[in-house]
Scaffold this motif. Sequence first.
Motif: not given
Length: 248
Positions: A166-174, A198-203, A224-237
């Motif tokens: 339940s620590d997962f941010l979850g689909p609705g909030a994302i 964060a650890q409980e974010g999109v991944f 929305a989750v998948n799009l933000n997985k891409t955004e987080v990965a892009k931001d990291y690299f």
Amino acid sequence: MTDKTIHIEVLRYRPEQDQEPWLQGFDVPYSDDMSVLQGLQYIRDYLDGTLAFRWSCRQAICGSCGMMVDGVPKLACKTFLRDYPGKVRIEPLNHFPIERDLVVVLDDFIDKLESITPYIVPKEDKPLSEGEYKQTPAQMDWYAQFSGCINCLLCYAACPQYGLNSDFLGPGAIALLHRYNQDSRDGASEQRMALLAAQEGVFNCTAVGYCSEVCPKAVDPANAVNLNKTEVAKDYFLRFVRPKGACK
């Protein structure tokens, strides 16, 4: 009055007297245009006035009447008894503590909702005399789909990962976070990106996609989750290719 009857099993739980939830059955007369919500209202009005459940608009707008209908997360006002010949089982939404009968505790979701800063933070403040913060129809199209969320929590009840953690941010909030990050008028995307990374974010999402199947407003939180997985990965690299300082 119709001569058709359906047997509605309702999960009951009254914390002041019940140690565990239990099923109670009611025989309810119904017509083909009668919703599950109307069936529950019939039970409360004529058979057992102690039955507790949430509802408000009856038009699939408020999101209050989310519950499990034969094991599937649905809005009771948008689900019809005619689709369940003979018998139907109604339970509170999965993955949330039961407050009473079909009413669940919403505190965890409210905390998550508040954490994403669910409002526009202007990039630059300007006086009222300068007018509105404007955007074009094309700019609005970037987030319009994700603005349709009614906070019904069906996606959370459908999400196996939220059920496990339940620590997962979850689909609705994302999905709602994505709506504000895509808004051309907003300037708080950087602080929201920290939540996604964060650890409980999109991944934390395991890409089941059931959240989008049950969404009554076609918001598509899985996208929305998948799009933000891409955004987080892009931001990291991009951290490794951005210049660390300018040469004098």
